[in-house]
Design an enzyme around this catalytic site. Structure first.
Site, mmCIF file in Angstrom:
data_model
loop_
_atom_site.group_PDB
_atom_site.id
_atom_site.type_symbol
_atom_site.label_atom_id
_atom_site.label_comp_id
_atom_site.label_asym_id
_atom_site.label_seq_id
_atom_site.Cartn_x
_atom_site.Cartn_y
_atom_site.Cartn_z
ATOM 1 C CE LYS A 72 -6.325 1.901 -0.986
ATOM 2 N NZ LYS A 72 -7.069 1.876 0.283
ATOM 3 C CB SER A 76 -11.345 6.797 -4.512
ATOM 4 O OG SER A 76 -10.189 7.345 -3.872
ATOM 5 C CD GLU A 106 5.942 -3.552 4.044
ATOM 6 O OE1 GLU A 106 5.294 -4.396 4.692
ATOM 7 O OE2 GLU A 106 6.275 -2.450 4.514
ATOM 8 C CE LYS A 157 -3.798 2.215 2.527
ATOM 9 N NZ LYS A 157 -4.658 2.148 3.718
ATOM 10 N NE ARG A 165 -5.884 9.167 2.705
ATOM 11 C CZ ARG A 165 -4.614 9.414 2.463
ATOM 12 N NH1 ARG A 165 -4.238 10.637 2.090
ATOM 13 N NH2 ARG A 165 -3.705 8.459 2.578
#
Length: 332
Positions: free
Chosen positions: A255, A281, A240, A201, A211
């Site tokens: 993401k 988004s 990660e 992310k 948000r």
């Protein structure tokens, strides 16, 4: 110019001449099984409201969720992802509303599992929708405290599992949280609950409309670069992913998705794990705006989703899920 002999013997255009032929040899396709629909839930009753920053995306009060879930079921979309729009009076520095057994997510889970038991449900584990400062964790001395945050995240994951969540999705980016959440789930006999880790992310500017949708944008006074990944890096993603798989993650999210196709491809090549791309988004809103202004044809939606599949994603979280599934139903 004189053409010598049978030049050219190989004409790749032959394979593009007919639509049926292009379909026959296509390497990647989209079906409803590839789609996950994000849904925003809000307080109140009989409420369906628009989100200014995300055209055609709505917030639903819990009692109105069946409105959208009936479409999900009819279109055979296998899973939804829930996100809460928490009122300001329920937010505090610790994000304690995340542990309220009657919060928006818990009530939504109970409704979905009672009325739509065959629809899979994914829930974020993070504190940003619940904190008064808009961050994913607990602030101590003006810094996000990794270990104190995880203590809350583990409880949040267990609560969601008890309410019926199928896929726990830690999106907080705290180090070590996957292992502790997996251990706690197993201890509580939730061994079949999957963990979909937001291992990759990035600290991205593409999250702005989201948000706004969950009500954290105005609260956030400082960026998240101390815990989300640096967008200048790619090899960091391997570390990660490797750590989260070792700790018990079943699947991995990348993401944002569209501008990180190289990351999806590289993880697919290096790890034997399902990858979910999140068409976030900002990516959604840009495409919608381009279509509205007639800069793009609607075909751009399918093109963007195929790009995820071509890169190696097995599924896509997309706000276009309903729209795409409807078109696929007409085609079939």
């Amino acid at each position: 110019m004189k053409i010598i002999g049978s030049y050219p013997k190989t004409r790749l255009r032959r394979l593009r001449k007919h639509k049926w032929l292009r379909n026959l040899i296509s390497e990647n396709n989209i079906s409803p099984n590839d789609l996950i629909l994000p849904i925003f839930v809000r307080e109140g009753k009989n409420k369906i409201e628009s989100i200014k920053t995300m055209p055609e995306v709505k917030r639903y009060s819990v009692d109105k969720l069946p409105t959208i879930l009936k479409k999900v079921k009819d279109l055979k979309i296998p899973m939804v992802a829930l996100f809460p729009y928490t009122p300001n009076n329920k937010k505090n520095k610790q994000g304690s509303e995340a542990l309220n057994p009657n919060n928006l997510i818990c009530r939504s889970l109970r409704l979905i599992k009672s009325k739509f038991p065959d629809i899979g449900v994914m829930c974020d584990v993070a504190l940003d929708p619940y904190t008064s400062h808009g961050h994913d964790g607990v602030l101590i001395n003006n810094e996000i405290d990794n270990d104190e945050t995880i203590k809350i995240l583990v409880k949040q994951a267990i609560l969601q599992a008890k309410c019926g969540c199928d896929v726990i999705a830690p999106s907080d980016m705290m180090d070590g949280r996957i292992g502790l959440i997996r251990k706690a789930l197993d201890k509580e006999k939730f061994t079949d609950v999957s963990i979909l880790s937001y291992a990759v992310k990035y600290a991205s500017s593409f999250y702005g409309p989201f948000r706004e949708a969950v009500g954290s944008k105005s609260k956030l006074k400082k960026d998240k670069k101390t815990y989300q990944m640096d967008f200048r890096n790619s090899f960091e993603a391997y570390r990660e992913v490797g750590l989260d798989i070792k700790e018990g993650a079943d699947m991995i999210i990348v993401k944002p998705g569209m501008i990180y196709l190289d990351i999806i491809r590289n993880i697919k090549k290096n790890f034997n794990v399902p990858i979910i791309a999140y068409q976030v988004s900002g990516e959604y809103s840009l495409i919608k705006d381009g279509i509205k202004k007639k800069l793009f044809k609607e075909d751009i939606i399918f093109e963007s989703l195929i790009a995820f599949k071509r890169a190696g994603a097995c599924a896509i979280i997309s706000y276009f899920a309903i729209e795409v599934a409807k078109k696929l139903k007409k085609i079939n």
